[in-house]
Write a protein that holds these residues in place. Structure first.
Motif, PDB file in Angstrom:
ATOM      1  N   ARG A 105       0.831  -1.211   0.000  1.00  0.00           N
ATOM      2  CA  ARG A 105       0.000   0.000   0.000  1.00  0.00           C
ATOM      3  C   ARG A 105       0.866   1.261   0.000  1.00  0.00           C
ATOM      4  O   ARG A 105       0.583   2.224  -0.723  1.00  0.00           O
ATOM      5  N   GLN A 106       1.945   1.240   0.771  1.00  0.00           N
ATOM      6  CA  GLN A 106       2.857   2.388   0.820  1.00  0.00           C
ATOM      7  C   GLN A 106       3.512   2.611  -0.553  1.00  0.00           C
ATOM      8  O   GLN A 106       3.687   3.752  -0.991  1.00  0.00           O
ATOM      9  N   ALA A 107       3.865   1.522  -1.220  1.00  0.00           N
ATOM     10  CA  ALA A 107       4.472   1.634  -2.554  1.00  0.00           C
ATOM     11  C   ALA A 107       3.453   2.205  -3.549  1.00  0.00           C
ATOM     12  O   ALA A 107       3.801   3.033  -4.399  1.00  0.00           O
ATOM     13  N   GLU A 108       2.216   1.766  -3.468  1.00  0.00           N
ATOM     14  CA  GLU A 108       1.173   2.290  -4.368  1.00  0.00           C
ATOM     15  C   GLU A 108       0.942   3.778  -4.109  1.00  0.00           C
ATOM     16  O   GLU A 108       0.686   4.531  -5.050  1.00  0.00           O
ATOM     17  N   ASP A 109       1.044   4.205  -2.851  1.00  0.00           N
ATOM     18  CA  ASP A 109       0.910   5.631  -2.544  1.00  0.00           C
ATOM     19  C   ASP A 109       2.016   6.457  -3.206  1.00  0.00           C
ATOM     20  O   ASP A 109       1.822   7.628  -3.518  1.00  0.00           O
ATOM     21  N   GLN A 110       3.169   5.838  -3.420  1.00  0.00           N
ATOM     22  CA  GLN A 110       4.287   6.518  -4.073  1.00  0.00           C
ATOM     23  C   GLN A 110       4.301   6.255  -5.591  1.00  0.00           C
ATOM     24  O   GLN A 110       5.289   6.545  -6.244  1.00  0.00           O
ATOM     25  N   GLN A 111       3.232   5.679  -6.119  1.00  0.00           N
ATOM     26  CA  GLN A 111       3.083   5.336  -7.536  1.00  0.00           C
ATOM     27  C   GLN A 111       4.174   4.378  -8.028  1.00  0.00           C
ATOM     28  O   GLN A 111       4.680   4.501  -9.133  1.00  0.00           O
ATOM     29  N   ILE A 112       4.519   3.417  -7.195  1.00  0.00           N
ATOM     30  CA  ILE A 112       5.460   2.367  -7.587  1.00  0.00           C
ATOM     31  C   ILE A 112       4.662   1.072  -7.681  1.00  0.00           C
ATOM     32  O   ILE A 112       4.025   0.646  -6.719  1.00  0.00           O
ATOM     33  N   ALA A 113       4.703   0.461  -8.857  1.00  0.00           N
ATOM     34  CA  ALA A 113       3.954  -0.780  -9.075  1.00  0.00           C
ATOM     35  C   ALA A 113       4.700  -1.948  -8.431  1.00  0.00           C
ATOM     36  O   ALA A 113       5.850  -2.228  -8.762  1.00  0.00           O
ATOM     37  N   VAL A 114       4.030  -2.605  -7.522  1.00  0.00           N
ATOM     38  CA  VAL A 114       4.613  -3.748  -6.820  1.00  0.00           C
ATOM     39  C   VAL A 114       3.797  -4.986  -7.150  1.00  0.00           C
ATOM     40  O   VAL A 114       2.577  -4.995  -7.010  1.00  0.00           O
ATOM     41  N   GLN A 115       4.483  -6.018  -7.599  1.00  0.00           N
ATOM     42  CA  GLN A 115       3.806  -7.255  -7.959  1.00  0.00           C
ATOM     43  C   GLN A 115       3.604  -8.146  -6.723  1.00  0.00           C
ATOM     44  O   GLN A 115       2.536  -8.716  -6.534  1.00  0.00           O
ATOM     45  N   ASP A 116       4.632  -8.271  -5.889  1.00  0.00           N
ATOM     46  CA  ASP A 116       4.546  -9.164  -4.735  1.00  0.00           C
ATOM     47  C   ASP A 116       5.482  -8.676  -3.633  1.00  0.00           C
ATOM     48  O   ASP A 116       6.547  -8.129  -3.905  1.00  0.00           O
TER      49      ASP A 116
END
Length: 166
Positions: A105-116
């Motif tokens: 969720r923190q990565a998505e807030d920074q607009q970084i796509a995380v797969q796993d």
């Protein structure tokens, strides 16, 4: 010695009573049955000292059952420890999943796509390792990975070797 004399007196009294009853009461067809039962009674009186030893074996049985009780109690304690351990393992897995979701969720807030995201905890419930699988193109991955690594290290107070970006 007194016990043996008492036993002999009891045996003799019962033997005399049964002999008199056999002579007086037994007639005809019932004589063989009366004779058989009087023999059984005499035999029981004769072996009563042996039976009294086995009577004390009842106390031994109580001790054995008492020991079995303590073994069962110890087994129950071990089972509860196993259940506690399994529950702790379950809690560790839940905690790892919650941390992974938080990082995602923190990565998505920074607009970084995380797969796993995979998180491994130590026995002390501290974060041992975080492995993040990025879901972005190769050329953008290095910069985003470094940014995310620094953020996760700062957020969870981790060392660089504890946060792996792939």
């Amino acid at each position: 010695m007194d016990q043996i004399l008492d036993w002999l007196k009891d045996f003799m009294v019962i033997y005399l009573i049964l002999t008199i009853l056999t002579q007086l009461a037994a007639t005809g067809q019932y004589k063989k049955y009366f004779h058989f039962f009087s023999g059984v009674i005499l035999l029981l009186v004769l072996i009563s000292p042996v039976l009294s030893i086995f009577g004390k074996a009842g106390e031994f049985e109580k001790l054995v059952s008492y020991e079995a009780f303590w073994e069962q109690l110890d087994s129950a304690r071990q089972d509860s420890k196993k259940l506690e351990f399994l529950q702790n393992d379950h809690y560790i897995q839940k905690y790892e999943a919650a941390i992974a979701q938080d990082i995602k969720r923190q990565a998505e807030d920074q607009q970084i796509a995380v797969q796993d995201v995979r998180v491994t905890l130590t026995e002390d419930y501290d974060i041992g390792k975080v492995v993040i699988q990025l879901g972005i193109l190769q050329e953008d991955a290095q910069e985003a990975g470094k940014k995310l690594q620094k953020f996760v290290m700062h957020l969870y107070d981790l060392q660089k070797n504890q946060v792996l970006i792939r």
